[in-house]
Design a protein around this motif. Structure first.
Motif, short mmCIF file in Angstrom:
data_model
loop_
_atom_site.label_atom_id
_atom_site.label_comp_id
_atom_site.label_asym_id
_atom_site.label_seq_id
_atom_site.Cartn_x
_atom_site.Cartn_y
_atom_site.Cartn_z
N SER A 186 15.08 53.26 -28.45
CA SER A 186 15.37 54.67 -28.76
C SER A 186 16.82 55.00 -28.41
O SER A 186 17.33 54.55 -27.39
CB SER A 186 14.44 55.59 -27.97
OG SER A 186 13.10 55.42 -28.34
N PRO A 187 17.49 55.79 -29.24
CA PRO A 187 18.86 56.20 -28.92
C PRO A 187 18.89 57.12 -27.70
O PRO A 187 17.89 57.76 -27.38
CB PRO A 187 19.31 56.94 -30.19
CG PRO A 187 18.06 57.35 -30.87
CD PRO A 187 17.04 56.31 -30.54
N PRO A 188 20.03 57.20 -27.01
CA PRO A 188 20.14 58.04 -25.81
C PRO A 188 19.75 59.50 -26.05
O PRO A 188 19.27 60.17 -25.15
CB PRO A 188 21.61 57.91 -25.42
CG PRO A 188 22.07 56.63 -26.02
CD PRO A 188 21.28 56.46 -27.28
N GLU A 189 19.96 59.98 -27.28
CA GLU A 189 19.66 61.38 -27.60
C GLU A 189 18.16 61.67 -27.46
O GLU A 189 17.77 62.80 -27.15
CB GLU A 189 20.11 61.72 -29.01
CG GLU A 189 21.62 61.75 -29.21
CD GLU A 189 22.22 60.37 -29.40
OE1 GLU A 189 23.46 60.28 -29.45
OE2 GLU A 189 21.44 59.38 -29.48
N VAL A 190 17.32 60.66 -27.67
CA VAL A 190 15.87 60.84 -27.53
C VAL A 190 15.52 61.07 -26.07
O VAL A 190 14.78 62.00 -25.72
CB VAL A 190 15.11 59.62 -28.10
CG1 VAL A 190 13.62 59.70 -27.76
CG2 VAL A 190 15.31 59.52 -29.59
N TYR A 191 16.05 60.21 -25.21
CA TYR A 191 15.83 60.38 -23.77
C TYR A 191 16.33 61.75 -23.31
O TYR A 191 15.65 62.45 -22.55
CB TYR A 191 16.55 59.27 -23.01
CG TYR A 191 16.63 59.50 -21.51
CD1 TYR A 191 15.56 59.19 -20.68
CD2 TYR A 191 17.77 60.07 -20.95
CE1 TYR A 191 15.63 59.42 -19.31
CE2 TYR A 191 17.85 60.30 -19.58
CZ TYR A 191 16.77 59.98 -18.77
OH TYR A 191 16.84 60.22 -17.42
N LYS A 192 17.49 62.15 -23.78
CA LYS A 192 18.07 63.43 -23.37
C LYS A 192 17.19 64.59 -23.81
O LYS A 192 17.02 65.57 -23.07
CB LYS A 192 19.48 63.58 -23.95
CG LYS A 192 20.20 64.83 -23.48
CD LYS A 192 21.62 64.91 -24.03
CE LYS A 192 22.32 66.18 -23.54
NZ LYS A 192 23.71 66.28 -24.09
N ALA A 193 16.64 64.51 -25.03
CA ALA A 193 15.78 65.58 -25.53
C ALA A 193 14.52 65.71 -24.68
O ALA A 193 14.09 66.83 -24.35
CB ALA A 193 15.41 65.32 -26.99
#
Length: 371
Positions: A186-193
């Motif tokens: 998963s891209p970092p943006e997924v974790y951040k969301a």
């Protein structure tokens, strides 16, 4: 475990399997029972502080995300025992008890209620409290909304619930295409969301509970966390299985792209940051407990005596009891059986073939409301 307002669409989905059948949560929650027992020292120390400095005449306790089955009554039994021990030591009179069982409106409260007559009889026989001094009610609704009047509750307890988010953190986004939870690719943006949604939800939870607690009130919380070591989670395994089924044409692309498991497992530092930033509570204890996936799976035998295939079968039943309402509503009832079968096979492969170290972490937290 769902929220009110914008997230009401989830309230019919995120609840555990009802009844007392083979796939019910009531019959597949021994792992959660094991966690409650292992975290009992947190509850004991929280109640001891509460009764020592703010002894109530009526002890009002709310169990948030109680679900269905014997674990809800186990919590009540534990609280009565602990309060009795503390009051005896301090030479205080035992208070009257008022317990509130909270979960979503669709939770199967009736199965728990049907076991109350036997529970009351047992409590009286063991002389742990007087006749007419223990009252148990249901308070259906989301713990991401107000549940009680201001300054009315002495103790909040929540076990295995607060990792559930109020809503899909990736709603309408294609950031995690082909997957329904955080996976290694998963891209970092997924974790951040996911993290952002958790921070918003947990901060709101703390604010609401501080309004409902009496002065000196406390919380004992137990929920899944992240030990900050790379590891596969049960949620990731479900995502990988659904991805396989999607690639095989067993799940429609539209349904796959519009589904994300609304769960986040925070680290100790992420939890600490939200608590300190929100400011309503003082952290008394914050511990992390790491256990194997197969710890506490069976009520009837020692886990070490079970072979790998039996353990995998029990794990699959445990996951089905939790995920069936959510998955069957989204993908259809026939999908959950296939997911359960594949989950069992993958656990066997991970444990016996790949020798993967399957562990999960649980955060155990004691909080006191700031003056």
């Amino acid at each position: 475990m769902a929220s009110s307002g914008a997230s009401d669409r989830r309230e019919l989905l995120v609840h555990m399997n009802a009844g007392k059948g083979e796939s019910s949560y009531a019959n597949n929650s021994s792992l959660q029972k094991n966690l409650i027992l292992k975290a009992k020292h947190i509850l004991e120390e929280t109640i001891t502080r509460l009764c020592s400095y703010y002894p109530p005449n009526c002890m009002k306790v709310a169990d948030l995300g109680c679900s269905v089955g014997p674990n809800a009554l186990l919590l009540i039994s534990n609280v009565i025992n602990i309060v009795d021990t503390v009051c005896t030591r301090l030479n205080h009179e035992l208070p009257t008890f008022q317990f509130y069982l909270n979960d979503l409106f669709e939770n199967d409260f009736n199965t728990t209620f049907k076991s109350l007559p036997d529970f009351y009889t047992k409590v009286l026989q063991e002389k742990r409290c007087r006749s007419g001094s223990c009252f148990i009610n249901a308070t259906p609704g989301s713990f991401y909304g107000r549940l009680f009047p201001s300054n009315s509750i002495n103790l909040f307890h929540s076990s295995n619930s607060l990792h559930w988010l109020s809503q899909d953190p990736l709603l309408g986004s294609s950031l995690n295409k082909g997957h329904c939870h955080i996976v290694s690719t998963s891209p970092p943006e997924v974790y951040k969301a996911y993290l952002t949604q958790f921070q918003q939800d947990f901060k709101l939870f703390l604010k609401l509970r501080s309004e409902e607690l009496v002065s000196g009130g406390a919380m004992a919380l137990l929920f899944l966390g992240n030990q900050e070591n790379p590891r596969i989670t049960g949620w990731e395994l479900i995502s990988l299985i659904l991805n396989e089924m999607f690639l095989e044409g067993l799940i429609e692309e539209e349904k796959m792209d519009s589904f994300n498991i609304p769960v986040y497992e925070p680290t100790v530092e992420e939890i600490r940051h939200v608590i300190e930033e929100e400011g309503s509570f003082f952290i008394q204890q914050l511990e992390i407990l790491v256990l194997p996936w197969d710890k506490g799976l069976s009520e009837w035998s020692d886990d070490s005596s079970l072979d790998g295939s039996i353990k995998a079968e029990l794990m699959a039943k445990h996951v089905r009891a939790i995920m069936e309402p959510l998955l069957s509503t989204k993908f259809g009832e026939e999908v959950i059986t296939e997911v359960s079968m594949r989950y069992q096979k993958k656990v066997v492969q991970l444990m016996q073939v790949e020798k993967e170290k399957l562990e999960f972490a649980t955060l155990m937290i004691s909080l006191t409301k700031n003056a």
